[in-house]
Design an enzyme around this catalytic site. Structure first.
Site, PDB file in Angstrom:
ATOM      1  N   GLU A   1       8.879  68.084  64.885  1.00 41.65           N
ATOM      2  CA  GLU A   1       9.797  68.655  63.891  1.00 41.65           C
ATOM      3  C   GLU A   1       9.047  69.702  63.077  1.00 41.65           C
ATOM      4  OE1 GLU A   1      12.523  65.980  61.734  1.00 41.65           O
ATOM      5  OE2 GLU A   1      11.912  64.431  63.136  1.00 41.65           O
TER       6      GLU A   1
ATOM      7  N   HIS B   1      17.489  69.805  52.950  1.00 43.71           N
ATOM      8  CA  HIS B   1      17.354  69.900  54.412  1.00 43.71           C
ATOM      9  C   HIS B   1      18.009  71.207  54.842  1.00 43.71           C
ATOM     10  CE1 HIS B   1      17.568  69.028  58.672  1.00 43.71           C
ATOM     11  NE2 HIS B   1      16.805  67.958  58.460  1.00 43.71           N
TER      12      HIS B   1
ATOM     13  N   ARG C   1      10.179  72.672  55.585  1.00 40.98           N
ATOM     14  CA  ARG C   1      11.581  72.679  55.165  1.00 40.98           C
ATOM     15  C   ARG C   1      11.912  73.532  53.961  1.00 40.98           C
ATOM     16  NH1 ARG C   1      13.181  66.442  55.855  1.00 40.98           N
ATOM     17  NH2 ARG C   1      13.185  66.643  58.113  1.00 40.98           N
TER      18      ARG C   1
ATOM     19  N   HIS D   1      18.547  66.551  50.222  1.00 46.54           N
ATOM     20  CA  HIS D   1      18.143  65.600  51.266  1.00 46.54           C
ATOM     21  C   HIS D   1      17.215  64.500  50.755  1.00 46.54           C
ATOM     22  CE1 HIS D   1      17.372  64.265  55.326  1.00 46.54           C
ATOM     23  NE2 HIS D   1      16.085  64.563  55.271  1.00 46.54           N
TER      24      HIS D   1
ATOM     25  N   ARG E   1       8.243  67.378  51.338  1.00 47.49           N
ATOM     26  CA  ARG E   1       7.887  66.333  52.313  1.00 47.49           C
ATOM     27  C   ARG E   1       7.852  66.864  53.751  1.00 47.49           C
ATOM     28  NH1 ARG E   1      10.845  62.781  55.558  1.00 47.49           N
ATOM     29  NH2 ARG E   1      12.787  63.609  54.728  1.00 47.49           N
TER      30      ARG E   1
HETATM   31  C1  SIN Z   1      15.965  65.075  60.494  1.00 42.58           C
HETATM   32  O1  SIN Z   1      16.208  64.419  61.495  1.00 42.58           O
HETATM   33  O2  SIN Z   1      15.995  66.295  60.481  1.00 42.58           O
HETATM   34  C2  SIN Z   1      15.619  64.362  59.216  1.00 42.58           C
HETATM   35  C3  SIN Z   1      14.341  63.679  59.363  1.00 42.58           C
HETATM   36  C4  SIN Z   1      13.602  63.581  58.056  1.00 42.58           C
HETATM   37  O3  SIN Z   1      14.141  63.930  56.999  1.00 42.58           O
HETATM   38  O4  SIN Z   1      12.437  63.190  58.088  1.00 42.58           O
END
Ligand code: SIN
Length: 526
Positions: free
Chosen positions: A115, A243, A289, A350, A385
């Site tokens: 991610e 998010h 993010r 988020h 985060r």
């Molecule tokens: C996501 O799946 O994008 C959220 C995961 C997260 O906030 O760690």
């Protein structure tokens, strides 16, 4: 007033609260767990992407990624604890304990994904329903435990402290100590007291104080507001993470579109098809993010478009269906086939990076009161985060707090358990329409004036509105019978004010707290 006595009271039944409860029960202690409703009614259940499990990776690299994502503000001790204890916590609690069925490759090895902000593939997952797979397995263990009483729908009203609520007034001279909580039983319509030797706040996030959020209904910072009212130390509340990608089609609800889609090759584009992130950050769509959310905000402000798009054109259709069945089905339900067309997305509130200050064993500044999971702030996330660290934080914190509490409680029973003062409940009902409208006003105010891009003028307007609302709500609270909705509103206004206050006091843009000066330039950066 009914008084329930237990060893541990856990407020919140997400992953942190449940993991703590299981460990205490396994050590022979009784636990009362307050849950919003069904096991699925918590933010942990809605987590899509996954959980970091870096058993064979380079721990130094993970620590560096967390610190970089935090904009250099993370607490090195909290980062070191997560990196060191994380793999064992996943193995003990999820792999061996709850036996969660994570995705595996043909050879049976755990499938790893990526991610934003991660420099390697180190996230395990159960398709794109990781939180649900984990919570269902853990909730089964909670139900099977004879030492845990799960009270669905019961809502904590306020923490009990010796200073405020002991029948014996002389106890207020003792150090600030928590001994449980007043709790509303909504079926009986009565407030009971749960007297506990250890009280744990595991109430999750605050996203629902914003108009648009990825959080479950009811996520308004109950723990933050209750901790504030008894004088616990709070910190870093201005760091609210947005998010970058929630579904954004007119008339449809907003829901999370996992960052793992970008980890597997999805790319953000504007409505002219331009990959705008490439000019913003060397990692493009996979930048941390805060950077992506702000870039989308800027893009939308400049173009006037209602959303940007997540383009999955580079991914095989079968792969999308198999790897992201949840997002695929949800988007299809609202008329977007993600195997054929881009997903309309915008950012939404988020995750709270700050919260109730807690040390690495979950201890707050109030004796016998712990905070774990999202409501706590150990400094792990600093100002922003890193993706897929929140479920891991729940496990590591729950395990450390329970380990320390088992030792404390094993030392023997409380010398003289305090008796709480009786709760007096007025008979009048609050007007539900006013309660609903006030909550909506909190959410609009926070979205417009304390959101992705803030300014001192917007924050002072938010503060004026929220201060007036708090007076109004205080009137309801004093004069009306309690309902879950009224408790939610009271805590939402308080949490919102605390975020605004923290944001107004910090003129320095850092991580997800971004202050724009009045004439449009950004504030000083760290
Ligand atoms: C996501 O799946 O994008 C959220 C995961 C997260 O906030 O760690």
């Amino acid at each position: 007033m009914r008084v329930i006595t237990t060893d541990c009271l856990v407020i919140g039944a997400g992953l942190a609260g449940s993991a703590y409860a299981l460990q205490m029960a396994a050590s022979g202690f009784t636990v009362e767990v307050l849950a919003l409703g069904d096991p699925q009614d918590c933010n942990s259940d809605w987590a899509q992407g996954g959980i970091v499990y870096d058993a064979e990776g380079d721990p130094g690299l993970l620590a560096a990624d967390i610190t970089t994502a935090s904009d250099g503000a993370a607490n090195p001790a909290a980062v070191a604890q997560l990196v060191k204890d994380g793999p064992r916590a996943v193995e003990e609690i999820l792999l061996r304990g709850a036996q969660v069925e994570f995705d595996r490759d043909a050879a049976g090895a755990l499938d790893l994904t990526k991610e934003g902000g991660h420099s390697s593939r180190r996230i395990i997952h159960a398709a794109d329903r990781t939180g649900h797979a984990i919570l269902s397995a853990v909730a089964r263990q909670v139900s099977a435990s004879s030492r845990i009483t799960r009270r669905a729908g019961w809502v904590a009203v306020d923490l009990l402290t010796l200073s405020h609520n002991a029948e014996d007034e002389s106890r207020r001279y003792e150090p600030l100590t928590c001994f449980g909580a007043y709790v509303l039983d909504p079926i009986a319509g009565e407030v009971a007291a749960v007297v506990a030797r250890k009280t744990v706040l595991a109430t999750g996030g605050i996203g629902q104080v914003y108009l648009h959020s990825t959080n479950q209904p009811g996520s308004v910072g109950h723990g933050v507001a209750m901790a504030y009212r008894v004088g616990a130390r709070l910190m870093d509340l201005e760091y609210v993470q947005f998010h970058p990608t929630v579904f954004a089609r007119e008339g449809a609800p907003r829901f999370l579109v996992t960052e793992a889609l970008r980890g597997e090759g999805g790319v953000l584009v504007n409505l002219r098809g331009e990959r705008f992130m490439d000019a913003v950050h060397p990692r493009g769509s996979l930048a941390p993010r805060d950077i992506v959310a702000r870039a989308i905000h800027r893009e939308l402000a400049a173009s006037g478009d209602p959303h940007v798009c997540l383009d999955l054109g580079g991914l095989e259709r079968d792969f999308i269906r198999r790897r992201f069945p949840g997002v695929h089905a949800k988007c299809l339900g609202h008329g977007v086939d993600i195997t054929r067309e881009p997903i309309p997305v915008v950012p939404a509130a988020h995750f709270l990076c700050g919260g109730i200050h807690a040390d690495l064993r979950g201890r707050t500044s109030v004796r016998d009161l712990n905070a774990i999971g999202e409501t706590a702030c150990t400094g792990l996330h600093g100002a922003n985060r890193l993706a897929s660290t929140s479920l891991l934080e729940c496990l590591v914190a729950a395990r450390a707090a329970a380990g320390a509490d088992v030792q404390d409680l094993a030392a023997g029973p409380m010398a003289s358990p305090p008796r709480p003062r009786a709760w007096e409940s007025p008979g009048r009902e609050a007007d539900p329409l006013l309660v609903r409208q006030d909550l909506l006003q909190v959410r609009h105010t926070m979205w417009n004036y304390a959101g992705i891009v803030r300014s001192s003028r917007r924050l002072s307007r938010a503060r004026r509105i929220l201060l007036e609302l708090r007076e109004e709500v205080h009137g309801f609270y004093r004069g009306c019978r309690l309902t879950p909705q009224l408790i939610e509103l009271r805590n939402a206004v308080q949490t919102a004010l605390l975020v605004v206050h923290a944001a107004a006091l910090n003129p320095r843009s850092r991580g997800c707290h971004f202050i724009e000066e009045e004439h449009g330039r950004e504030g000083p950066r760290g």
